[in-house]
Design a protein around this motif. Structure first.
Motif, short mmCIF file in Angstrom:
data_model
loop_
_atom_site.label_atom_id
_atom_site.label_comp_id
_atom_site.label_asym_id
_atom_site.label_seq_id
_atom_site.Cartn_x
_atom_site.Cartn_y
_atom_site.Cartn_z
N GLY A 195 0.75 -1.52 -0.07
CA GLY A 195 -0.03 -0.10 -0.21
C GLY A 195 0.47 1.48 -0.27
N GLY A 196 2.07 1.40 0.36
CA GLY A 196 3.41 2.76 -0.37
C GLY A 196 3.29 2.71 1.05
N PHE A 197 3.83 4.35 1.05
CA PHE A 197 3.58 4.45 2.33
C PHE A 197 3.07 5.26 3.02
N SER A 198 2.50 6.07 4.27
CA SER A 198 1.59 6.44 4.68
C SER A 198 1.89 8.26 3.91
N PRO A 199 1.16 9.22 3.79
CA PRO A 199 1.49 10.72 4.09
C PRO A 199 2.37 10.95 4.73
N GLN A 200 2.02 10.61 6.14
CA GLN A 200 2.72 11.33 7.03
C GLN A 200 4.60 10.52 7.22
N GLU A 201 4.25 9.60 6.97
CA GLU A 201 5.85 8.79 6.91
C GLU A 201 6.22 9.56 5.80
N ARG A 202 5.86 9.68 4.46
CA ARG A 202 6.14 10.13 2.94
C ARG A 202 7.23 12.14 3.50
N GLU A 203 5.49 12.81 3.99
CA GLU A 203 6.56 13.80 4.49
C GLU A 203 8.14 13.37 5.96
N ARG A 204 7.72 12.74 6.71
CA ARG A 204 9.14 12.18 7.55
C ARG A 204 10.17 12.39 6.78
N LEU A 205 10.07 11.50 6.13
CA LEU A 205 11.15 10.69 4.63
C LEU A 205 11.96 11.44 4.40
N ARG A 206 11.26 12.28 3.98
CA ARG A 206 11.39 13.69 2.36
C ARG A 206 12.60 14.53 3.43
N ALA A 207 11.79 14.99 4.70
CA ALA A 207 12.58 16.03 5.50
C ALA A 207 14.24 15.79 6.12
N LEU A 208 13.89 14.47 6.20
CA LEU A 208 14.96 13.65 6.94
C LEU A 208 16.37 13.91 5.85
N PRO A 209 17.74 14.28 6.52
CA PRO A 209 19.08 15.37 6.28
C PRO A 209 19.76 13.77 5.07
N PHE A 210 19.51 12.04 6.05
CA PHE A 210 20.18 11.89 5.43
C PHE A 210 19.17 10.75 4.30
N VAL A 211 17.88 11.12 3.66
CA VAL A 211 17.26 11.09 2.67
C VAL A 211 17.44 11.16 1.71
N THR A 212 17.35 10.19 0.83
CA THR A 212 16.87 10.57 -0.56
C THR A 212 16.19 9.55 -1.75
N PRO A 213 14.82 10.44 -2.22
CA PRO A 213 13.52 9.60 -2.85
C PRO A 213 14.44 9.44 -4.10
N ILE A 214 14.17 7.91 -5.18
CA ILE A 214 14.58 7.65 -5.94
C ILE A 214 13.78 7.06 -7.17
N SER A 215 13.98 6.87 -8.17
CA SER A 215 12.85 6.51 -8.83
C SER A 215 12.82 5.11 -9.36
N LEU A 216 11.90 4.21 -9.45
CA LEU A 216 11.93 2.85 -10.32
C LEU A 216 11.27 3.14 -11.39
N GLY A 217 10.79 4.33 -12.49
CA GLY A 217 10.96 3.32 -13.25
C GLY A 217 9.63 3.89 -13.37
N PRO A 218 8.64 4.16 -14.85
CA PRO A 218 7.30 4.63 -15.04
C PRO A 218 5.57 3.81 -14.24
N ARG A 219 6.42 2.55 -14.48
CA ARG A 219 5.48 1.48 -14.11
C ARG A 219 5.64 1.14 -12.06
#
Lengths: 242, 242
Positions: A195-219
Motif C-alpha cells: 500500500g506504499g508509505f502513509s502521507p505522514q511517513e512520506r513527509e517525514r522521510l523527505r524532511a530527513l537530511p540523510f534521505v534521498t527519494p529515487i525513481s524505479l521507473g514509470p510502472r
C-alpha cells in the motif's frame, strides 16, 4: 580438484585441520538425504573465514564431524548496504530475503510501517532462508536478518552517516534520481509495503537530511519487485557492480 | 471519482457506450466471489485501447455484460524489449513472467537451451499469468508469451536489427558492459537456465554480430534474479526509466 557440490554454512571456526561438528539437521541432510559417508567432501563457510574444502570423518544418523582441508574461496564482503523492507505475504517475504542475499545486501531489516499488515515475523525462519540462499548461490557472506522494528523508531535513532534511499513514485529518471544522493560509505534502501508509505511517513522521510527519494521507473511495482530493482540499481550505480 | 478497484483484461474492443461480454470465469469472479451486482463499476483494458471505467449492466451466474463509460488511463506501450529465458521450475518461471510484465517487457519468449530441463511449457497458463500481473499492477499492456522454441532456431532466423544482450559471468562492470552495446531501437535480453549456457552456445552467442555480453555483478545469480536484474539494468540505461 573440482569444487564440492554440497555447500554448508557452519557456525564454527574454520582453519587447516580444524574439526567441525555438524548439527542434527546437517547430519540428516548429508548422511540420510544425500547418502554421503566417511571420506566424502563438502564445502563449508561460516560467513567470515571464506570457503573451505572439508572431509567427512564421522557420519552418524543424528551427528557427524568434518575435517577442514584447505581454503578454496576467499571471504566475500558485500558493500555496506542495508535493505529495509516492510514484510508482506510469506512467500514474497521469503523471496525478498533470498534476493537480498544474492544481490549483495550486508544486512536485512524488516520494518513495520503505517500500512504494514505484519505484526511480527519469524526472524529465525528468515535467517535460515538467508543461510540457504548463500549456500545455494556460492556466497560466503550471510547477511544478518534483524527482528521486526517500527520504521519510526528506526528513523528516530538512525546513524546519520548512513544514507537512506526510498522509492518515490512521483519521480522520473531512475539513475538520475540516485545520482542526486551524496557520496557515502554506508547505505540503506527502504522498500514500503504494497500500500506504499502513509502521507505522514512520506513527509517525514523527505524532511530527513540523510534521505534521498529515487525513481524505479514509470510502472507500479510490487514490493518484492521494487526490492530487487532497487538493489540492482544501487549495485550498478554505487555498489560493487561497477 | 476514484478509480475502480477491480481491473479486468478483456479480449474485446473498448469505446464510449461499447458493451463488453464477460467470460464465464470473469462473471464468476465478479458476481460470485466479489459479489458485485448491476450498477457496480470495474476498470477494463484490452492491451491496446487504454483503461476504461465500465458499469455492470447484466450479472448472471455464468455470464454478464459491461458497458464502457469513459477512458480513465491512456494505453501504455513499453520499450521494444523482448525477454528470452529458459524455463526453470514452475514457481520461478511464473515469477519471471510476472516480473517481466511489471518491469515493462514487450514480449516474453521461453527458449530451450542446451542445459534447459523443460521440454514443453504451458503457454496458456503463462499467458494467463501475464494477464493477471497486468491486472494487479495497473498495467494496460500485456506482453504476448510465445511458445517454447529452441534457442538455436531462434538465433538462426533472428531479425538482425534487434540487439541481443546476455549475461556473461566472466565480465565485470554492469553499466559499462551494457554501454558497449550499440544504439538500437529493438532489443532482447537472454537469460540462461540455472546451469548456464553450454560452451557451444556461449561461443555462438559471442560470434553473432547482434549480440553483446553484459555483466550482472560479481555474484552468482539464480535465473529468476538475473531476469529481474537484467530488465532493471536495461530499463535504467536504455529503456524508459531514464
Amino acid at each position: 580438484m573440482s569444487r564440492p557440490k554440497i555447500r554448508l554454512f557452519v557456525d564454527h571456526p574454520l582453519g587447516p585441520g580444524q574439526t567441525v561438528p555438524l548439527s542434527r539437521e546437517q547430519a540428516n541432510y548429508l548422511f540420510n538425504v544425500m547418502r554421503l559417508s566417511v571420506g566424502a567432501e563438502v564445502a563449508v563457510f561460516n560467513g567470515s573465514e571464506g570457503e573451505w574444502r572439508a572431509t567427512v570423518i564421522e557420519a552418524g544418523k543424528r551427528a557427524g564431524t568434518l575435517d577442514c582441508v584447505e581454503q578454496i574461496a576467499p571471504q566475500q564482503r558485500p558493500p555496506d548496504l542495508w535493505l529495509l523492507f516492510a514484510p508482506i505475504k510469506k512467500a514474497r517475504t521469503d523471496f525478498i530475503v533470498e534476493k537480498a542475499v544474492e544481490l549483495g545486501a550486508a544486512r536485512i531489516c524488516p520494518v513495520q510501517t503505517d500500512f504494514t499488515n505484519a505484526e511480527r515475523i519469524r526472524q529465525d525462519r528468515l535467517q535460515a532462508h538467508a543461510v540457504e540462499a548463500a549456500e545455494q548461490c556460492l556466497g560466503t557472506y550471510v547477511p544478518p536478518v534483524d527482528d521486526l522494528r517500527k520504521l519510526s523508531d528506526l528513523l528516530a535513532d538512525w546513524p546519520e552517516d548512513r544514507h537512506l534511499v526510498f522509492a518515490d513514485e512521483s519521480l522520473l529518471g531512475a539513475r538520475e534520481s540516485l545520482a542526486a544522493a551524496p557520496e557515502a560509505e554506508k547505505w540503506a534502501i527502504l522498500i514500503g509495503p504494497e500500500g506504499g508509505f502513509s502521507p505522514q511517513e512520506r513527509e517525514r522521510l523527505r524532511a530527513l537530511p540523510f534521505v534521498t527519494p529515487i525513481s524505479l521507473g514509470p510502472r507500479i511495482l510490487r514490493a518484492d519487485t521494487a526490492a530487487v530493482a532497487a538493489l540492482t540499481l544501487w549495485q550498478s550505480e554505487r555498489g560493487d557492480w561497477r
